[in-house]
Enzyme design. Structure first.
Site: not given
Ligand code: T3P
Length: 225
Positions: A10, A12, A145
């Site tokens: 992943d 974020d 996460d």
């Molecule tokens: P990833 O899938 O790489 O973790 O929701 C779209 C992206 O933004 C997603 O990415 C997760 C991240 N995100 C958060 O981490 N926390 C939040 O509260 C929101 C709205 C998005």
């Protein structure tokens, strides 16, 4: 010969520091407003927690991560780049970056690609999987996460918020589903982040505490003996 192992990582919270950048930018743009320190974060959705603090803060915090430059400007999570480079070089190992775009995808999608090119290089851009539903992607492992990986997003907030959002959700019944694939092929390894560190996992679920933790042992544990 062993079958190749496929690993999804992943973005974020695992490669890019969404939470740190969000708090810093929020404090800078709205210095007079209350905020949630990282030690106080609970639950995946920042928006939902700010909504709980004061309803109108939900929009304010969302305006930060929806701003141009936000996703491109995220710092790397310590050890992430080195781990990805090493994992990519492991024999019989296929590494992919599996990330969900925001519903408001305007800046997020392009900037996620640019971030990967900037920090990991073009060979990793080839390995990006962009999906709002990770359950349909097949792999042996998913490092993420988010405590519960469902399909198309997180919904708690939509129910507690405006009628407009509720109506919008109702027109897309799939948004309420737990993910198109009820039995994903991967094992989800929860990557520890400020918002999930208090969660006690049901055995046999596993965590990776950070990239300094033994991710190699987790990878090796999935290889066919
Ligand atoms: P990833 O899938 O790489 O973790 O929701 C779209 C992206 O933004 C997603 O990415 C997760 C991240 N995100 C958060 O981490 N926390 C939040 O509260 C929101 C709205 C998005």
């Amino acid at each position: 010969a062993a079958a190749p192992l496929r690993v999804l990582v992943d973005m974020d919270g695992v490669l890019a520091d969404f939470e740190g950048a969000l708090l810093r930018a929020f404090a800078c743009r709205f210095p007079g407003e209350p905020r949630v320190e990282l030690a106080q974060r609970r639950g995946f959705s920042v928006r939902e927690q700010y909504h709980g603090l004061r309803r109108d803060l939900a929009e304010k915090v969302a305006s930060i991560y929806e701003s141009p430059g936000f996703f491109l400007g995220l710092d790397t999570i310590p050890g992430a780049i080195e781990a990805m480079r090493e994992m990519m070089l492991m024999p019989d190992t296929q590494v992919f970056i599996c990330t969900s775009p925001l519903r408001k995808y305007e800046h997020c999608v392009l900037e996620k690609y640019k971030w990967v090119e900037k920090h990991l290089g073009p060979e990793f851009v080839e390995r990006i999987i962009l999906t709002r539903d990770k359950t349909v992607v097949s792999a042996d492992l998913l490092f993420d996460d988010k405590d519960s990986i469902r399909g198309l997003g997180s919904f708690g907030i939509a129910f507690r918020e405006s009628g407009r959002e509720r109506a919008a959700n109702c027109s897309f019944p799939l948004l309420l589903s737990p993910g198109a694939e009820p039995n994903p092929s991967w094992e989800h390894i929860l990557f520890t982040c400020c918002h999930n560190k208090h969660i006690e996992l049901e055995p046999p679920r596993r965590r990776l505490l950070s990239w300094a933790d033994d991710w190699r042992a987790i990878v090796e544990s999935k290889r066919r003996k």
